[in-house]
Design an enzyme around this catalytic site. Structure first.
Site, PDB file in Angstrom:
ATOM      1  N   GLU A 128      37.258  25.019 -52.258  1.00  0.00           N
ATOM      2  CA  GLU A 128      37.402  25.347 -54.065  1.00  0.00           C
ATOM      3  C   GLU A 128      38.583  25.838 -53.891  1.00  0.00           C
ATOM      4  OE1 GLU A 128      35.554  24.008 -56.229  1.00  0.00           O
ATOM      5  OE2 GLU A 128      33.437  23.545 -56.085  1.00  0.00           O
TER       6      GLU A 128
ATOM      7  N   ASP B  35      31.943  15.495 -45.914  1.00  0.00           N
ATOM      8  CA  ASP B  35      32.089  17.184 -46.764  1.00  0.00           C
ATOM      9  C   ASP B  35      30.170  16.143 -47.146  1.00  0.00           C
ATOM     10  OD1 ASP B  35      32.255  15.162 -49.155  1.00  0.00           O
ATOM     11  OD2 ASP B  35      33.109  16.982 -49.987  1.00  0.00           O
TER      12      ASP B  35
ATOM     13  N   HIS C 200      39.929  20.398 -56.467  1.00  0.00           N
ATOM     14  CA  HIS C 200      38.999  20.835 -55.617  1.00  0.00           C
ATOM     15  C   HIS C 200      39.324  19.652 -54.467  1.00  0.00           C
ATOM     16  CE1 HIS C 200      35.331  19.262 -56.435  1.00  0.00           C
ATOM     17  NE2 HIS C 200      35.713  18.550 -55.014  1.00  0.00           N
TER      18      HIS C 200
ATOM     19  N   ASN D  83      39.087  20.233 -60.754  1.00  0.00           N
ATOM     20  CA  ASN D  83      39.516  21.601 -60.624  1.00  0.00           C
ATOM     21  C   ASN D  83      40.077  21.685 -59.629  1.00  0.00           C
ATOM     22  OD1 ASN D  83      38.092  21.542 -58.046  1.00  0.00           O
ATOM     23  ND2 ASN D  83      36.605  23.618 -58.807  1.00  0.00           N
TER      24      ASN D  83
HETATM   25  C1  GLP Z   1      33.082  15.793 -54.771  1.00  0.00           C
HETATM   26  C2  GLP Z   1      33.585  15.974 -53.771  1.00  0.00           C
HETATM   27  C3  GLP Z   1      34.716  15.413 -53.702  1.00  0.00           C
HETATM   28  C4  GLP Z   1      35.134  14.420 -54.495  1.00  0.00           C
HETATM   29  C5  GLP Z   1      34.968  15.087 -55.919  1.00  0.00           C
HETATM   30  C6  GLP Z   1      35.795  14.067 -57.198  1.00  0.00           C
HETATM   31  O1  GLP Z   1      33.057  16.826 -55.347  1.00  0.00           O
HETATM   32  N1  GLP Z   1      33.249  16.415 -52.677  1.00  0.00           N
HETATM   33  O2  GLP Z   1      35.272  15.344 -51.870  1.00  0.00           O
HETATM   34  O3  GLP Z   1      36.610  13.852 -54.120  1.00  0.00           O
HETATM   35  O4  GLP Z   1      33.832  14.999 -56.337  1.00  0.00           O
HETATM   36  O5  GLP Z   1      34.186  12.838 -57.182  1.00  0.00           O
HETATM   37  P1  GLP Z   1      34.699  12.205 -58.534  1.00  0.00           P
HETATM   38  O6  GLP Z   1      35.627  10.643 -57.659  1.00  0.00           O
HETATM   39  O7  GLP Z   1      33.169  11.548 -58.863  1.00  0.00           O
HETATM   40  O8  GLP Z   1      35.334  12.706 -59.142  1.00  0.00           O
END
Ligand code: GLP
Length: 241
Positions: free
Chosen positions: A143, A67, A138, A136
């Site tokens: 989402e 993404d 995702h 959440n």
């Molecule tokens: C972002 C990314 C996700 C990732 C998530 C969790 O929103 N788009 O791909 O898994 O954050 O991130 P973190 O590892 O910083 O908690």
């Protein structure tokens, strides 16, 4: 789902890097799906170390990132393009033409999404998809919603994600409201999935993702339908299982 629990973030990063290196060394032209976020940073650092020690060679790897935010230039320090260069691409031998990160184009929105899916198809689909997870539930930027979209698409970020990701920006107002993300079908079609989660703030999402209930309101719960999915967790993330 296979659930593997290790004691802490260092152990998780080490194990994740070895897992990825094994797959890279085990298949020619491996198609590797890559995540961003704070969780995989340790894995990237260990992979760079393995590369420097000549224990892994990325020269034939084709990579696809999950993404990217809309509206951030690729040289913006919070863009996922910048993240990938800084944490990984600048230090290993994945050739530039084999690295892919979705790019939002204001003028060709649909084309930029369908083109990304075509590139993944042409590469033969993803062999190993590495994932993080949002608090959440995702996955990438898919989402919680009444329905999920299969292919690459644009998404409005949820308040919870904007809040969670605001820690990387100077203020909440600076967090982009939209993103481009690989869809759940592409992720679920990966031959193998490795999801990483560390810390107490992921425990609830992990509990729900493993509960036996499958719901689009918790995108990670769909992974229960995948027949080759490993959750690699530290003790805190696994604490409610
Ligand atoms: C972002 C990314 C996700 C990732 C998530 C969790 O929103 N788009 O791909 O898994 O954050 O991130 P973190 O590892 O910083 O908690």
């Amino acid at each position: 789902m296979n659930i593997v629990t290790v004691k802490d973030y260092t152990a998780l990063s080490e194990k994740a890097a070895r897992f990825v290196a094994d797959r890279v060394n085990g298949k020619k032209e491996l198609v590797l799906g890559l995540p961003t976020g704070s969780t995989p940073e340790g894995m990237y650092a260990k992979l760079v170390k393995l590369y420097r020690e000549q224990k892994v060679d990325f020269s034939e790897v084709v990579s696809f990132n999950l993404d990217e935010y809309c509206g951030l230039r690729s040289d913006h320090p919070q863009s996922y393009h910048y993240y990938m260069n800084r944490n990984f691409f600048d230090h290993v031998n994945i050739s530039e033409e084999n690295r892919h990160i979705p790019i939002h184009s204001e003028y060709y929105e649909d084309e930029s999404c369908s083109r990304y899916d075509q590139l993944i198809d042409r590469a033969g689909g993803i062999d190993l998809q590495v994932l993080g997870i949002g608090t959440n539930g995702h996955i990438a930027f898919n989402e919680p919603a009444d329905y999920l979209i299969g292919g690459t698409h644009l998404v409005q970020l949820s308040e919870k994600t904007i809040e969670a990701n605001s820690r990387f920006f100077n203020s909440r107002a600076e967090v982009p409201r939209r993103a481009i993300t690989m869809g759940m079908a592409t992720i679920m079609h990966a031959a193998e999935i490795l999801l990483l989660a560390a810390g107490k703030n992921k425990a609830r999402a992990i509990e729900k993702a493993c509960s036996g209930v499958i719901t689009t309101q918790l995108p990670a719960s769909l992974l229960q339908l995948h027949n080759n999915c490993t959750l690699l967790l530290d003790r805190e993330a696994a604490s409610l299982l």
